[in-house]
Each structure stands twice: as C-alpha cells, then as structure tokens.
Design a protein around this motif. Structure first.
Motif, short mmCIF file in Angstrom:
data_model
loop_
_atom_site.label_atom_id
_atom_site.label_comp_id
_atom_site.label_asym_id
_atom_site.label_seq_id
_atom_site.Cartn_x
_atom_site.Cartn_y
_atom_site.Cartn_z
N ALA A 161 65.83 0.68 50.66
CA ALA A 161 64.66 -0.09 50.26
C ALA A 161 63.40 0.69 50.60
O ALA A 161 63.42 1.62 51.40
CB ALA A 161 64.63 -1.45 50.96
N ASN A 162 62.28 0.29 49.97
CA ASN A 162 60.97 0.85 50.28
C ASN A 162 60.06 -0.22 50.88
O ASN A 162 60.12 -1.38 50.48
CB ASN A 162 60.30 1.38 49.01
CG ASN A 162 61.05 2.53 48.38
OD1 ASN A 162 61.63 3.36 49.07
ND2 ASN A 162 61.04 2.60 47.05
N VAL A 163 59.23 0.18 51.82
CA VAL A 163 58.17 -0.68 52.36
C VAL A 163 56.91 0.15 52.47
O VAL A 163 56.93 1.38 52.32
CB VAL A 163 58.54 -1.27 53.74
CG1 VAL A 163 59.71 -2.25 53.62
CG2 VAL A 163 58.87 -0.16 54.73
N GLY A 164 55.79 -0.50 52.73
CA GLY A 164 54.56 0.23 52.91
C GLY A 164 54.47 0.84 54.29
O GLY A 164 55.09 0.36 55.25
N LEU A 193 59.00 4.50 54.17
CA LEU A 193 57.65 3.96 54.35
C LEU A 193 56.70 4.74 53.45
O LEU A 193 56.48 5.94 53.65
CB LEU A 193 57.21 4.08 55.81
CG LEU A 193 57.64 2.95 56.75
CD1 LEU A 193 59.14 2.98 57.00
CD2 LEU A 193 56.88 3.03 58.07
N LEU A 194 56.17 4.06 52.45
CA LEU A 194 55.33 4.71 51.45
C LEU A 194 53.86 4.67 51.91
O LEU A 194 53.32 3.60 52.19
CB LEU A 194 55.46 4.01 50.10
CG LEU A 194 56.88 3.98 49.51
CD1 LEU A 194 56.90 3.17 48.23
CD2 LEU A 194 57.39 5.38 49.26
N PRO A 195 53.19 5.82 51.96
CA PRO A 195 51.80 5.85 52.42
C PRO A 195 50.87 5.12 51.45
O PRO A 195 51.13 5.07 50.24
CB PRO A 195 51.48 7.35 52.48
CG PRO A 195 52.46 7.99 51.56
CD PRO A 195 53.70 7.17 51.63
N GLN A 196 49.80 4.56 52.01
CA GLN A 196 48.78 3.87 51.23
C GLN A 196 49.38 2.79 50.33
O GLN A 196 48.97 2.59 49.19
CB GLN A 196 47.97 4.87 50.40
CG GLN A 196 47.24 5.90 51.25
CD GLN A 196 46.42 6.87 50.43
OE1 GLN A 196 46.79 7.22 49.32
NE2 GLN A 196 45.29 7.30 50.99
N PRO A 244 54.48 -4.07 43.94
CA PRO A 244 55.12 -3.26 42.88
C PRO A 244 55.38 -1.82 43.29
O PRO A 244 56.39 -1.23 42.88
CB PRO A 244 54.10 -3.35 41.73
CG PRO A 244 53.40 -4.64 41.95
CD PRO A 244 53.28 -4.78 43.44
N ALA A 245 54.51 -1.24 44.11
CA ALA A 245 54.69 0.16 44.50
C ALA A 245 55.94 0.38 45.35
O ALA A 245 56.41 1.51 45.47
CB ALA A 245 53.45 0.65 45.25
N THR A 246 56.46 -0.68 45.96
CA THR A 246 57.65 -0.53 46.81
C THR A 246 58.95 -0.78 46.06
O THR A 246 60.03 -0.63 46.65
CB THR A 246 57.58 -1.48 48.03
OG1 THR A 246 57.63 -2.83 47.57
CG2 THR A 246 56.33 -1.24 48.84
#
Length: 294
Positions: A68-71, A95-98, A122-124
């Motif tokens: 999974a992706n998170v901020g 962990l996606l930056p910004q 949406p970005a995650t």
C-alpha cells in the motif's frame, strides 16, 4: 521500512490495498438534515481495510505483509508505526513525499453500527508499477486484493497470480472486467456487497454465494454480520452462525474475519473450519471499539 519478522521476506499472506487514518466519533444519533449532532471526542487511529486485515492475520500468529501507499506525513508515519508494532512486514509500504494520507470518517451509534465515509487520497492509490515491484519475487501462500482499487493494478495482479491462492474482497471497481473474477480462488463479500454485484435484493447469503460462484471464483464466502457467514466451493456449501455477543463497534469486524480466513486458507485448513474460526474472530472484534482493538 522493513519488519524483520522473517529475514527472507517469506509471508503467509500479502494484503494489497489501502491504509489510512480512521477519524472516529461516538454519536447518540446521526444528525438529521440541517441539524447538528454532538459527539464524543475525536480519535485518530490507523485503519483501512487492507491494513486491518494484515494486522488481524499477524495477531493470529501469521506472517503478513501489506502492499500500500501512504503520504509521508504524520498520519502516514502513524500508519507505519502501527504496522511495525503489530509485526506486519512493511517493506512494500511506501511513504510518498508531499502527499496526504487518506482518511475514513466514522460515526459509531449506540447500537454499535458504524457509518463510514472514505476520503481517498488519489495520489496514494496503487499503480500497475507498484504491483509489479511488490510482487516480483513475492514469496506468499496467499494474496488478498481489494477489488475496488483502480482496475489497472488489479488486472495486473490477477494476471500475474503471484501466489497459489488469490482472494478478492469488496465490490469490483465499475471499470474492472468481470471476466477477471475467474482468476480468483476465493471471493469474500458481505451481504450488501453481494447484492450490489448481483444487482439483486436477496437476503439469503447462501443463495448469494451460489450465484456469485457462477461469475467465476472457485470459492465464495458471504458474510452476514450477526447472522454469521455462508460459503460454497466445489466440495459443497454451508452456513456458520455467529455467536451472540454484546456489540460495541462493528468497525473492522469484516476485516478481522478476512484476515483470519486468509491466514487459515494459506495454512491449508479446510474451508468449513476456516469460515467457522473467522466468524468467531469477527464476533470478538465487535465487542471492542475501533478497528484493531481486539
């Protein structure tokens, strides 16, 4: 981030989907139009169906990982810490930056029913590239995927078959080709989700399970809350009643059920026994507030 539970990265179940923060309040009643309802203090805790399922499997002694992706924000770090603390392998949690981590707004009424609104980030959302990277060399007996994810990554995963057992959960995304359901070894949905997929109003989970199996999955399990669950596969069909318990909060009960079910299927336990254990795990979950307290 890597949990060292197994240095070789071997897991029983990989869970593919979403992780977020649950923003929960206890309300005496839901607000009527134009009115305000006063609630308890707000709690913010890690949640999301795939996260809850991965933690449930880990707490039953299984080796689980989350894809999974998170901020890369305070919520994302809170999610990562909860997973690590529960013994879940986090090597595929990015962990996606910004980027802002998603949230679920949850109202819990005195009867324990939970009303959930998901504020997606949406970005995650997972991408096809995310799936390819995470499943290359994945050593798992089972993979559970949220079928309501964007269709491209789900299609990529189902075509890849990265594990001997592929389990699908939730109503498929409206743009997902239903023909892909034949790639599922197991489909797990609740009664409401079954009705949405079948476009019917049947209230018999066993009938719904049989009809869903005609769409292609080898095995179908339909949960029915306090009434237990029904299942069907090539060996037969049956129903498992739920034990009577005092309901505090239904949030995450279905995820506890699925985490248990996936782990036992990965361990090769027969389906009737798997469903029976999962029903009891789900029943225990509703006795506690929050998605993971039990």
């Amino acid at each position: 981030m890597t949990n060292q539970r197994d240095p070789n990265g071997v897991v029983d179940v990989a869970f593919v989907g979403r992780a977020n923060i649950d923003l929960t309040v206890q309300v005496p009643r839901r607000a009527s139009p134009g009115r305000t309802s006063f609630a308890s203090s707000l709690t913010a805790s890690p949640g999301g169906k795939s996260l809850n399922q991965a933690i449930a499997a880990a707490r039953r002694g299984g080796r689980s990982c989350l894809i999974a992706n998170v901020g890369d924000d305070s919520w994302g770090h809170q999610v990562a810490a909860a997973l690590t603390g529960a013994g879940v392998d986090t090597r595929h949690v990015t962990l996606l930056p910004q980027t802002t981590t998603g949230a679920a707004i949850i109202e819990v009424t005195p009867d324990g029913e939970s009303y959930i609104t998901l504020a997606l980030s949406p970005a995650t959302e997972l991408t096809t590239d995310d799936i390819r990277r995470a499943t290359d060399g994945l050593d798992a007996q089972a993979v559970v995927v949220q079928l309501d994810l964007p269709p491209q990554p789900v299609t990529a995963l189902l075509n890849r078959r990265p594990a001997p057992i592929i389990i699908g959960n939730l109503v498929p995304h409206r743009e997902l080709d239903n023909a892909l359901l034949r790639h599922l070894d197991v489909l797990v949905v609740n009664q409401h989700e079954a009705a949405a997929i079948l476009n019917t109003t049947t209230d018999d989970p066993l009938t719904a399970a049989a009809e869903l199996r005609q769409l292609g999955p080898s095995t179908v399990v339909v949960t029915a809350g306090g009434h237990g669950a029904a299942y069907i596969d090539s060996h037969g069909a049956g129903s498992v009643p739920a034990p009577a318990v005092s309901v505090v909060d239904t949030t995450g009960a279905g995820d506890a059920f699925l985490g248990s079910l996936a782990l036992d299927l990965a361990r090769g336990i027969p389906l009737p026994d798997v469903v029976t254990t999962a029903v009891h795990v789900g029943a225990q979950a509703v006795r506690h507030a929050g998605a993971q307290a039990s």
